[in-house]
Design a protein around this motif. Structure first.
Motif, PDB file in Angstrom:
ATOM      1  N   CYS A   9      -9.031  39.996   8.457  1.00  0.00           N
ATOM      2  CA  CYS A   9      -7.741  40.059   7.936  1.00  0.00           C
ATOM      3  C   CYS A   9      -7.507  41.550   7.820  1.00  0.00           C
ATOM      4  O   CYS A   9      -6.302  41.905   7.689  1.00  0.00           O
ATOM      5  N   TRP A  10      -8.576  42.285   7.423  1.00  0.00           N
ATOM      6  CA  TRP A  10      -8.193  43.768   7.212  1.00  0.00           C
ATOM      7  C   TRP A  10      -7.651  44.404   8.411  1.00  0.00           C
ATOM      8  O   TRP A  10      -6.887  45.387   8.269  1.00  0.00           O
ATOM      9  N   ILE A  11      -8.117  43.892   9.471  1.00  0.00           N
ATOM     10  CA  ILE A  11      -7.450  44.481  10.698  1.00  0.00           C
ATOM     11  C   ILE A  11      -6.150  44.117  10.670  1.00  0.00           C
ATOM     12  O   ILE A  11      -5.257  44.769  11.242  1.00  0.00           O
ATOM     13  N   ALA A  12      -5.969  42.881  10.730  1.00  0.00           N
ATOM     14  CA  ALA A  12      -4.528  42.119  10.431  1.00  0.00           C
ATOM     15  C   ALA A  12      -3.482  43.153   9.506  1.00  0.00           C
ATOM     16  O   ALA A  12      -2.330  43.343   9.872  1.00  0.00           O
ATOM     17  N   ALA A  13      -4.072  43.632   8.552  1.00  0.00           N
ATOM     18  CA  ALA A  13      -3.388  44.378   7.445  1.00  0.00           C
ATOM     19  C   ALA A  13      -3.415  45.998   7.879  1.00  0.00           C
ATOM     20  O   ALA A  13      -2.548  46.687   7.031  1.00  0.00           O
ATOM     21  N   GLY A  14      -4.116  46.123   8.874  1.00  0.00           N
ATOM     22  CA  GLY A  14      -4.037  47.716   9.209  1.00  0.00           C
ATOM     23  C   GLY A  14      -5.098  48.414   8.558  1.00  0.00           C
ATOM     24  O   GLY A  14      -4.800  49.758   8.540  1.00  0.00           O
ATOM     25  N   ARG A  15      -5.882  48.044   7.879  1.00  0.00           N
ATOM     26  CA  ARG A  15      -7.001  48.768   6.866  1.00  0.00           C
ATOM     27  C   ARG A  15      -8.053  49.137   7.939  1.00  0.00           C
ATOM     28  O   ARG A  15      -8.818  49.957   7.538  1.00  0.00           O
ATOM     29  N   GLY A  16      -7.981  48.660   9.092  1.00  0.00           N
ATOM     30  CA  GLY A  16      -8.850  49.292  10.080  1.00  0.00           C
ATOM     31  C   GLY A  16      -7.911  48.901  11.614  1.00  0.00           C
ATOM     32  O   GLY A  16      -7.208  48.273  11.278  1.00  0.00           O
ATOM     33  N   GLN A  17      -8.285  49.700  12.393  1.00  0.00           N
ATOM     34  CA  GLN A  17      -7.496  49.439  13.733  1.00  0.00           C
ATOM     35  C   GLN A  17      -8.143  48.909  14.883  1.00  0.00           C
ATOM     36  O   GLN A  17      -7.316  48.103  15.565  1.00  0.00           O
ATOM     37  N   ILE A  18      -9.427  48.957  14.770  1.00  0.00           N
ATOM     38  CA  ILE A  18     -10.285  48.491  15.778  1.00  0.00           C
ATOM     39  C   ILE A  18     -11.393  47.897  15.234  1.00  0.00           C
ATOM     40  O   ILE A  18     -11.959  48.091  14.017  1.00  0.00           O
ATOM     41  N   TYR A  19     -11.982  46.639  15.861  1.00  0.00           N
ATOM     42  CA  TYR A  19     -12.916  45.839  15.250  1.00  0.00           C
ATOM     43  C   TYR A  19     -14.203  45.643  16.412  1.00  0.00           C
ATOM     44  O   TYR A  19     -13.735  45.390  17.574  1.00  0.00           O
ATOM     45  N   LEU A  20     -15.402  45.588  16.069  1.00  0.00           N
ATOM     46  CA  LEU A  20     -16.439  45.196  16.799  1.00  0.00           C
ATOM     47  C   LEU A  20     -17.559  44.480  15.929  1.00  0.00           C
ATOM     48  O   LEU A  20     -17.784  44.915  15.227  1.00  0.00           O
ATOM     49  N   HIS A  21     -17.629  43.256  16.485  1.00  0.00           N
ATOM     50  CA  HIS A  21     -19.159  42.554  16.093  1.00  0.00           C
ATOM     51  C   HIS A  21     -19.669  41.768  16.940  1.00  0.00           C
ATOM     52  O   HIS A  21     -19.224  41.231  18.044  1.00  0.00           O
ATOM     53  N   GLY A  22     -20.897  41.695  16.823  1.00  0.00           N
ATOM     54  CA  GLY A  22     -22.243  41.283  17.993  1.00  0.00           C
ATOM     55  C   GLY A  22     -22.341  39.922  17.976  1.00  0.00           C
ATOM     56  O   GLY A  22     -22.601  39.218  19.153  1.00  0.00           O
ATOM     57  N   ALA A  23     -22.278  39.242  16.724  1.00  0.00           N
ATOM     58  CA  ALA A  23     -22.477  38.058  16.814  1.00  0.00           C
ATOM     59  C   ALA A  23     -22.158  37.306  15.369  1.00  0.00           C
ATOM     60  O   ALA A  23     -22.746  37.520  14.432  1.00  0.00           O
ATOM     61  N   GLN A  24     -21.105  36.325  15.517  1.00  0.00           N
ATOM     62  CA  GLN A  24     -20.663  35.946  14.281  1.00  0.00           C
ATOM     63  C   GLN A  24     -20.363  34.171  14.634  1.00  0.00           C
ATOM     64  O   GLN A  24     -20.159  33.972  15.748  1.00  0.00           O
ATOM     65  N   ASN A  25     -20.664  33.417  13.703  1.00  0.00           N
ATOM     66  CA  ASN A  25     -20.634  31.921  13.848  1.00  0.00           C
ATOM     67  C   ASN A  25     -19.027  31.547  13.668  1.00  0.00           C
ATOM     68  O   ASN A  25     -18.228  32.256  12.801  1.00  0.00           O
ATOM     69  N   ILE A  26     -18.633  30.309  13.745  1.00  0.00           N
ATOM     70  CA  ILE A  26     -17.228  29.862  13.778  1.00  0.00           C
ATOM     71  C   ILE A  26     -16.979  29.792  12.334  1.00  0.00           C
ATOM     72  O   ILE A  26     -15.626  30.010  12.125  1.00  0.00           O
ATOM     73  N   TRP A  27     -17.690  29.690  11.317  1.00  0.00           N
ATOM     74  CA  TRP A  27     -17.098  29.622   9.947  1.00  0.00           C
ATOM     75  C   TRP A  27     -16.990  31.140   9.667  1.00  0.00           C
ATOM     76  O   TRP A  27     -16.154  31.421   8.564  1.00  0.00           O
ATOM     77  N   ASP A  28     -17.442  31.876  10.372  1.00  0.00           N
ATOM     78  CA  ASP A  28     -17.354  33.474  10.041  1.00  0.00           C
ATOM     79  C   ASP A  28     -15.978  33.895  10.537  1.00  0.00           C
ATOM     80  O   ASP A  28     -15.345  34.746   9.808  1.00  0.00           O
ATOM     81  N   TYR A  29     -15.642  33.590  11.710  1.00  0.00           N
ATOM     82  CA  TYR A  29     -14.360  34.023  12.508  1.00  0.00           C
ATOM     83  C   TYR A  29     -12.991  33.007  12.315  1.00  0.00           C
ATOM     84  O   TYR A  29     -12.096  33.530  12.460  1.00  0.00           O
ATOM     85  N   ALA A  30     -13.307  31.665  12.167  1.00  0.00           N
ATOM     86  CA  ALA A  30     -12.363  30.853  12.536  1.00  0.00           C
ATOM     87  C   ALA A  30     -10.851  31.037  11.769  1.00  0.00           C
ATOM     88  O   ALA A  30     -10.043  31.241  12.466  1.00  0.00           O
ATOM     89  N   ALA A  31     -10.798  31.337  10.551  1.00  0.00           N
ATOM     90  CA  ALA A  31      -9.621  31.549   9.903  1.00  0.00           C
ATOM     91  C   ALA A  31      -9.165  32.851   9.960  1.00  0.00           C
ATOM     92  O   ALA A  31      -7.930  33.070  10.273  1.00  0.00           O
ATOM     93  N   GLY A  32      -9.951  33.994  10.049  1.00  0.00           N
ATOM     94  CA  GLY A  32      -9.722  35.280  10.189  1.00  0.00           C
ATOM     95  C   GLY A  32      -9.103  35.442  11.800  1.00  0.00           C
ATOM     96  O   GLY A  32      -8.184  36.390  11.661  1.00  0.00           O
ATOM     97  N   TRP A  33      -9.955  34.777  12.545  1.00  0.00           N
ATOM     98  CA  TRP A  33      -9.146  35.181  13.904  1.00  0.00           C
ATOM     99  C   TRP A  33      -7.704  34.707  14.173  1.00  0.00           C
ATOM    100  O   TRP A  33      -6.861  35.254  14.641  1.00  0.00           O
ATOM    101  N   LEU A  34      -7.590  33.326  13.576  1.00  0.00           N
ATOM    102  CA  LEU A  34      -5.973  32.709  13.486  1.00  0.00           C
ATOM    103  C   LEU A  34      -4.982  33.772  12.806  1.00  0.00           C
ATOM    104  O   LEU A  34      -4.108  34.003  13.374  1.00  0.00           O
ATOM    105  N   ILE A  35      -5.685  34.346  11.525  1.00  0.00           N
ATOM    106  CA  ILE A  35      -4.596  35.134  10.892  1.00  0.00           C
ATOM    107  C   ILE A  35      -4.512  36.419  11.678  1.00  0.00           C
ATOM    108  O   ILE A  35      -3.184  36.865  12.052  1.00  0.00           O
ATOM    109  N   LEU A  36      -5.225  36.926  12.425  1.00  0.00           N
ATOM    110  CA  LEU A  36      -5.188  38.178  13.025  1.00  0.00           C
ATOM    111  C   LEU A  36      -4.106  37.948  14.543  1.00  0.00           C
ATOM    112  O   LEU A  36      -3.370  38.449  14.817  1.00  0.00           O
ATOM    113  N   GLU A  37      -4.426  36.615  15.035  1.00  0.00           N
ATOM    114  CA  GLU A  37      -3.788  36.222  16.251  1.00  0.00           C
ATOM    115  C   GLU A  37      -2.219  35.965  15.772  1.00  0.00           C
ATOM    116  O   GLU A  37      -1.369  36.532  16.372  1.00  0.00           O
TER     117      GLU A  37
END
Length: 274
Positions: A203-231
């Motif tokens: 969400c903070w990438i979507a809001a411009g609070r960071g501009q790039i992102y990297l994470h090595g291993a996250q589960n579906i409950w970690d990313y599901a809503a946030g991925w859709l928000i950024l998309e």
């Protein structure tokens, strides 16, 4: 933003969408925020922490969803593996809940944590929300209908045009030693942060609070809503193999993201993603 949307769901209706948001906010304030700085944490088998807020938020949210939208199965982070698999394989679709994302922060009094809820139908994420109780911020998105922050349009953008100008949200712990070493020694960005709540990272990438992102291993409950928000905010993402982060499975995924296409391309190039 995704186009040619054909999956019907109740939250295309604004009234039901607002009702869902209001219910989650109310539960988060009562079950999570009210317990902040009054926490007793237990260690789970994987070494992560579990608090009463996690268990109560999941239990109350599941009851709320089953009462109002019983047609969908339920997958929570604190559900058993068998329950998670059954929900993911449901023909009708399923809710995906992280009741407290950032429990380690929550347990020691750091106010960076969130509640994340997404709806997946036919293998596609169609609705998602991430609520930050400490800041009273709610990030939301519906497939094909854009993203919002506190009911105002959220557009992923930045004035920073080059990778070397950017702030990166980087989780080093889950990267390979080779990639972590490359980032530490070559430092391709201006600065780096790791906040401890994957849902808020997106969400903070979507809001411009960071501009790039990297994470090595996250589960579906970690990313599901946030991925859709950024998309839906117009941001860009893939995994380290240049495939979609989203898969309709309970498996860990890497994640690479950026606010703009030029930054995304430069970030991919540095990471060796082709």
């Amino acid at each position: 933003m995704t186009s040619n949307i054909s999956i019907n769901h109740p939250f295309q209706n604004d009234t039901q969408w607002k009702s869902l948001q209001a219910g989650i906010i109310e539960l988060a304030k009562k079950e999570v925020l009210a317990r902040f700085e009054q926490v007793i944490a237990q260690e789970k088998p994987d070494g992560s922490l579990l608090t009463e807020a996690d268990t109560e938020m999941q239990k109350k949210t599941q009851a709320f969803l089953e009462e109002n939208w019983p047609q969908y199965a339920f997958l929570g982070e604190e559900s058993s593996v068998d329950e998670q698999e059954a929900a993911m394989n449901s023909d009708s679709g399923c809710w995906i809940l992280d009741p407290v994302d950032g429990t380690s922060n929550f347990a020691i009094g750091i106010p960076v944590y969130s509640v994340s809820l997404a709806l997946m139908v036919k293998g596609k994420l169609v609705a998602g929300l991430v609520y930050d109780p400490s800041r009273d911020e709610i990030f939301t998105a519906r497939l094909g209908q854009g993203a919002e922050l506190n009911n105002k349009p959220l557009i992923a953008n930045t004035a920073k045009q080059a990778l070397k100008q950017c702030s990166g949200i980087i989780d080093f712990k889950r990267l390979t030693p080779e990639l972590a070493t490359k980032l530490a020694t070559q430092c391709p960005y201006s600065s780096q942060r790791s906040f401890g709540s994957v849902c808020l990272d997106w969400c903070w990438i979507a809001a411009g609070r960071g501009q790039i992102y990297l994470h090595g291993a996250q589960n579906i409950w970690d990313y599901a809503a946030g991925w859709l928000i950024l998309e839906e905010a117009g941001g860009y993402s893939c995994d380290l193999n240049n495939e979609s982060v989203v898969v309709a499975k309970v498996v860990k995924r890497s994640a690479v993201a950026a606010t703009t296409p030029d930054l995304f391309a430069e970030w991919q190039d540095f990471l060796g993603i082709h």
